[in-house]
Scaffold this motif. Structure first.
Motif, PDB file in Angstrom:
ATOM      1  N   ALA B 468     -15.509  35.461   3.035  1.00  0.00           N
ATOM      2  CA  ALA B 468     -14.967  34.457   3.954  1.00  0.00           C
ATOM      3  C   ALA B 468     -15.446  34.738   5.383  1.00  0.00           C
ATOM      4  CB  ALA B 468     -13.458  34.446   3.881  1.00  0.00           C
ATOM      5  N   LEU B 469     -15.493  36.028   5.712  1.00  0.00           N
ATOM      6  CA  LEU B 469     -15.930  36.427   7.054  1.00  0.00           C
ATOM      7  C   LEU B 469     -17.418  36.090   7.242  1.00  0.00           C
ATOM      8  CD1 LEU B 469     -14.688  37.958   9.485  1.00  0.00           C
ATOM      9  CD2 LEU B 469     -15.782  40.011   8.591  1.00  0.00           C
ATOM     10  N   THR B 470     -18.192  36.384   6.215  1.00  0.00           N
ATOM     11  CA  THR B 470     -19.637  36.090   6.293  1.00  0.00           C
ATOM     12  C   THR B 470     -19.858  34.585   6.395  1.00  0.00           C
ATOM     13  OG1 THR B 470     -19.898  37.969   4.816  1.00  0.00           O
ATOM     14  CG2 THR B 470     -21.858  36.677   5.255  1.00  0.00           C
ATOM     15  N   ALA B 471     -19.061  33.832   5.627  1.00  0.00           N
ATOM     16  CA  ALA B 471     -19.207  32.373   5.660  1.00  0.00           C
ATOM     17  C   ALA B 471     -18.886  31.838   7.055  1.00  0.00           C
ATOM     18  CB  ALA B 471     -18.307  31.736   4.612  1.00  0.00           C
ATOM     19  N   LYS B 472     -17.925  32.503   7.730  1.00  0.00           N
ATOM     20  CA  LYS B 472     -17.576  32.067   9.093  1.00  0.00           C
ATOM     21  C   LYS B 472     -18.757  32.271  10.045  1.00  0.00           C
ATOM     22  CE  LYS B 472     -12.584  32.582   9.258  1.00  0.00           C
ATOM     23  NZ  LYS B 472     -11.498  33.495   9.582  1.00  0.00           N
ATOM     24  N   GLN B 473     -19.549  33.288   9.748  1.00  0.00           N
ATOM     25  CA  GLN B 473     -20.719  33.546  10.602  1.00  0.00           C
ATOM     26  C   GLN B 473     -21.698  32.366  10.533  1.00  0.00           C
ATOM     27  OE1 GLN B 473     -21.401  37.503   8.798  1.00  0.00           O
ATOM     28  NE2 GLN B 473     -21.656  38.223  10.870  1.00  0.00           N
ATOM     29  N   ALA B 474     -21.715  31.717   9.363  1.00  0.00           N
ATOM     30  CA  ALA B 474     -22.595  30.557   9.209  1.00  0.00           C
ATOM     31  C   ALA B 474     -22.197  29.474  10.207  1.00  0.00           C
ATOM     32  CB  ALA B 474     -22.514  30.025   7.778  1.00  0.00           C
TER      33      ALA B 474
END
Lengths: 362, 511
Positions: B468-474
């Motif tokens: 979820a955190l990585t997806a937020k970086q997108a």
């Protein structure tokens, strides 16, 4: 003793294909001999009772010829536009020299010798005639590689080459044409590397040809080449310009040298004259080195796999298993995995690794 | 390939049969999936023939063109296939009940099966063939919708853990270890033959190899081209030139291609049945992967189609088949793929002992014995802390500040606060519970983290799902467009590849 010079003229005509075949498995003596002696692996397979599988589809051949024909139609109008767009040629360039044989879609060159003569003439004119204005695109530039490279002499045909004036020198760049669709970042990396490797062979061959002519002011053979693919589903060319061929050319140089040495070594072992030797039989009974990659090019792969299966060699499980198991057979590895006492240090070391990876699930 | 994989291969060789790779299945087997296989003429990228249908159909639909180079004939079969595919995917504009974020149900997952990797690539070729439209063209006509759907399927196929497009050969390779080399297993008939053929090694190897002589890739056997199809195509061309009937010769071409297509279809059905008959359960984490797959389908495909149908006439972004031509789009795409990668193992590892063991062996997970439990919360706040003893493995990636989950509790989260070396064989690790703090977690016992009865138990901690955190970086990549350095990171690429493209119609006219 046999001599390389006794090989036929035909042996000179598909040098690149034979070199690329050899590179795929240089450890295999059968493959090396097939490349050196110019005996097709398919013929050897047939002689051993195996049905060859490989060969090009007639549709693929037609498609390739059509694409090339389209590129060079009307004074190479299509490929010129693309080359100008990507900066290989300057805008409004002109001149097209078609050295392709008539049997390959060319218009006037009927024989190999005529193509070689015209190619030679071009290289010499670039060197000595200051007023000479060359064509910018050449199709089918033909090179005779001097003796000492793989065979007494060999012939190579460069799909496309371009000439430009850079800093008072004529610079020749080589290109490789493939009908393969270029899908940007999704393009098959094997196809790209194969095309690049082939262009590297051309670059190297052109360099040594120019060097061997001993010209006073020779043209520069650029280490930058280009690959010509198709836009998927169309005949439109997609050109990958500025392909650095330095390392591919070096690979070709080293490869040719090694193959040449191997050729001399293998052939020197024969006491008979080559003309008296049954080449297929010689190749069929030489040492093989079976690998997974053999399935991609060698008609003898099923035969070598049969031998590997009979010997229970680890290669039947694949390259990785073969690397780990080395000379230990599959059956013996299973025994070691089951905990039998190892007989050698190699088996002991292998058993430690296998048992460490045979954990119980948690 | 790890040594563990080779051990599995040896175990498979011992019984002359493929053996399961994991404890659970990592793929959702939809009851009645859509299946498709292609054949194409050598040198061409568009299909010459298509077989498609649902698994339980009485017979699949076999479509062929008389000549694989004839664009109109090929477009015709592609259009028919495209309509069927769009209807199955419940694409906007092709059904009264399209999949939307409001009616999204993981039981309705549209799943498409293909025999192998080259067939997945055919979707990319279909996108290339039909995605271009000229100003004023109707962008909702079936072929262009097929192009966009094909593009989406192709892109999605590269996302780890996606459940929408199943490469049957790969699904078998992922689920089983074979006593064979990986290269040969790229051919689905070879992989299937390992299940169908009887006997023991080495005879079985020969039989499997013989079965594998049937090609399943879209490109046909050159021998078949040379001996059968090329003469028929030539005959067809002659008849066409003479203005005679093509019915008979086209039927012969159809029959020859149909046999090839059916061989591909049957291999796919066999592969599905092998997996469906497997006694292993579906991993509980697969449900999460299916949900993620469907979410992406709605956001990345259906939303675009909705926009196309919208009568406002505003431009709608359509991804280019080749690349994104935009640094931010590429960066965001990278983060999304990375998030999928993280989520995949993190979702499955809790329900798969073998996968968990693999994570332990590779150092991504660790086993620990609880030695102390205490609370650092003040007042009514509870912050459970554990001291655990961790054996130092051959490979360990344990670092301070990293988050893990207790295996079997995918939503749990602990943070590594301190790692100390106790002796040559052990670390003492201080971990703090971030979630849950006061609810029970399950393991060898079921108790709150602060319960001292955890002491003495050996537990496994696996990487926490940080996707979820990585997806937020997108998203953050896009949000940075107004930040410092945006001129560098958010500039548009000057290249417009369309200029290099000769329109299909223009090219036809030129020829």
């Amino acid at each position: 003793m046999a001599g390389l010079d006794e090989l036929t003229d035909e042996a000179r005509r598909n040098t690149r294909g034979r070199f690329e075949q050899w590179v795929k498995n240089p450890q295999c003596e059968t493959n090396t001999l097939s490349a050196v002696l110019n005996v097709k692996l398919a013929d050897v397979a047939l002689s051993l009772g195996y049905q060859p599988e490989y060969g090009q589809s007639p549709f693929a051949i037609t498609r390739g010829l059509q694409f090339e024909g389209w590129l060079f139609k009307d004074e190479a109008k299509v490929i010129r536009e693309s080359m100008e767009k990507v900066g290989i040629l300057e805008a409004n360039s002109s001149g097209f020299l078609d050295l392709r044989l008539t049997m390959n879609g060319g218009k006037s060159i009927k024989s190999v010798d005529a193509a070689l003569e015209k190619s030679h003439e071009l290289l010499v004119n670039l060197s000595k005639d200051k007023k000479f204005i060359p064509t910018t695109i050449i199709a089918g530039l033909m090179l005779k590689i001097p003796k000492g490279v793989m065979l007494p002499e060999a012939t190579l045909i460069i799909d496309v080459a371009s000439i430009q004036r850079v800093d008072d020198e004529w610079v020749i760049r080589v290109g490789e044409i493939k009908v393969f669709p270029d899908r940007g970042g999704h393009t098959d990396s094997n196809e790209i590397s194969t095309a690049r490797a082939q262009a590297g062979v051309y670059q190297h061959a052109l360099q040594i040809t120019v060097d061997s002519l001993g010209l006073t002011n020779p043209p520069v053979v650029s280490t930058n080449g280009y690959l010509v693919f198709t836009w998927p589903g169309t005949n439109s060319p997609v050109i990958r310009a500025n392909e650095d061929l330095t390392y591919q050319a070096r690979r070709a140089a080293l490869g040719f040298e090694r193959l040449d040495n191997l050729a001399q070594e293998l052939i020197s072992k024969k006491t008979q004259n080559l003309a008296e030797v049954d080449l297929k039989d010689w190749i069929a009974h030489s040492k093989t080195e079976y690998k997974e990659i053999c399935w991609s090019f060698c008609d003898l792969a099923p035969r070598c796999q049969d031998l590997a299966i009979a010997d229970d060699r680890a290669i039947v499980l694949g390259t990785e298993a073969s690397k780990l198991l080395g000379s230990v057979s599959v059956g013996r590895a299973i025994e070691l995995l089951e905990g039998v006492d190892p007989k050698t240090d190699v088996e002991r070391a292998l058993q430690v690794q296998l048992l460490a990876a045979k954990w119980e699930t948690v | 390939m790890s040594t563990r994989d080779i051990v599995r291969q040896l175990e498979a060789a011992k019984i002359s049969q493929p053996v399961p790779r994991y404890s659970t299945l990592h793929v959702r087997l939809v009851d009645n999936p859509f299946m498709v296989a292609f054949v194409r003429m050598a040198g061409e990228s568009r299909p010459w023939g298509i077989v498609y249908g649902r698994l339980n159909d009485a017979a699949p639909r076999v479509l062929t063109a008389g000549d694989g180079r004839n664009r109109e004939a090929v477009a015709e079969i592609c259009e028919e296939f495209g309509v069927a595919l769009c209807q199955y995917f419940r694409a906007e504009g092709h059904t009264f009940n399209p999949i939307t974020k409001d009616n999204l149900d993981t039981k309705d997952l549209p799943q498409i099966w293909v025999p192998g990797e080259r067939h997945v690539e055919m979707f990319h070729h279909l996108e290339y063939a039909y995605w271009r439209v000229r100003k004023g063209d109707d962008r909702t006509q079936p072929l262009t919708v097929l192009a966009r759907l094909s593009g989406w399927i192709f892109r999605e196929s590269g996302r780890t853990g996606q459940q929408q497009i199943i490469d049957a050969a790969r699904a078998l390779r992922d689920a089983y270890a074979f006593p064979a080399d990986t290269l040969s297993l790229g051919n689905l008939t070879t992989a299937v033959a390992w299940f169908k053929e009887d006997g023991v090694l080495p005879e079985k190897r020969i039989r499997v190899r013989t079965a594998g002589e049937q090609r399943v890739s879209p490109t046909l056997d050159p021998g078949l081209d040379k001996d059968v199809l090329s003469p028929l195509v030539e005959q067809r061309a002659d008849l066409l030139k003479a203005g005679k009937s093509l019915t008979l010769v086209e039927q012969k071409i159809h029959d020859a291609l149909g046999r090839e297509l059916m061989a591909r279809w049957n291999s796919m059905v066999d592969a599905y049945r092998i997996l469906a008959n497997d006694t292993r359960a579906e991993n509980i984490g697969v449900e999460k992967l299916v949900k993620s797959t469907m979410d992406k389908y709605v956001v990345e495909f259906q939303r675009v189609e909705r926009g196309m149908l919208d009568s406002s006439g505003d431009p709608v972004f359509t991804p280019h088949p080749e690349t994104d031509f935009h640094g931010s789009a590429a960066a965001a795409g990278y983060f999304r793929m990375q998030a999928a990668d993280v989520a995949y193992t993190a979702s499955l590892v809790h329900d798969d002992a073998e996968l968990c063991a693999e994570a332990l062996a590779s150092g991504h997970a660790f086993m620990a014995e609880v030695t102390d439990v205490w609370n650092t919360g003040v007042g009514r706040v509870t912050i459970p802390n554990w001291q655990v003893k961790v054996p130092i493995g051959e490979i360990s990636r344990l670092r301070e500040g990293e988050d893990y989950s207790l295996v079997g509790n995918p939503k749990s989260k602990v943070s590594v606060r301190e790692v100390e070396v106790v002796d040559e064989e052990h670390w003492s690790v201080h971990i703090e519970w971030e979630s849950p703090k006061v609810r029970d977690v399950s393991g060898p016992i079921s108790a709150k983290p602060l319960d001292s009865s955890w002491i003495g138990h050996r537990l496994i901690f696996v990487p926490c799902d940080t996707s979820a955190l990585t997806a937020k970086q997108a998203q953050a990549v896009w949000d940075a467009k107004d930040g410092v350095g945006a001129w560098l990171t958010h500039g548009r690429a000057p290249v417009q590849v369309e200029e290099n493209v000769i329109d299909d119609i223009t090219q036809l006219q030129d020829n």
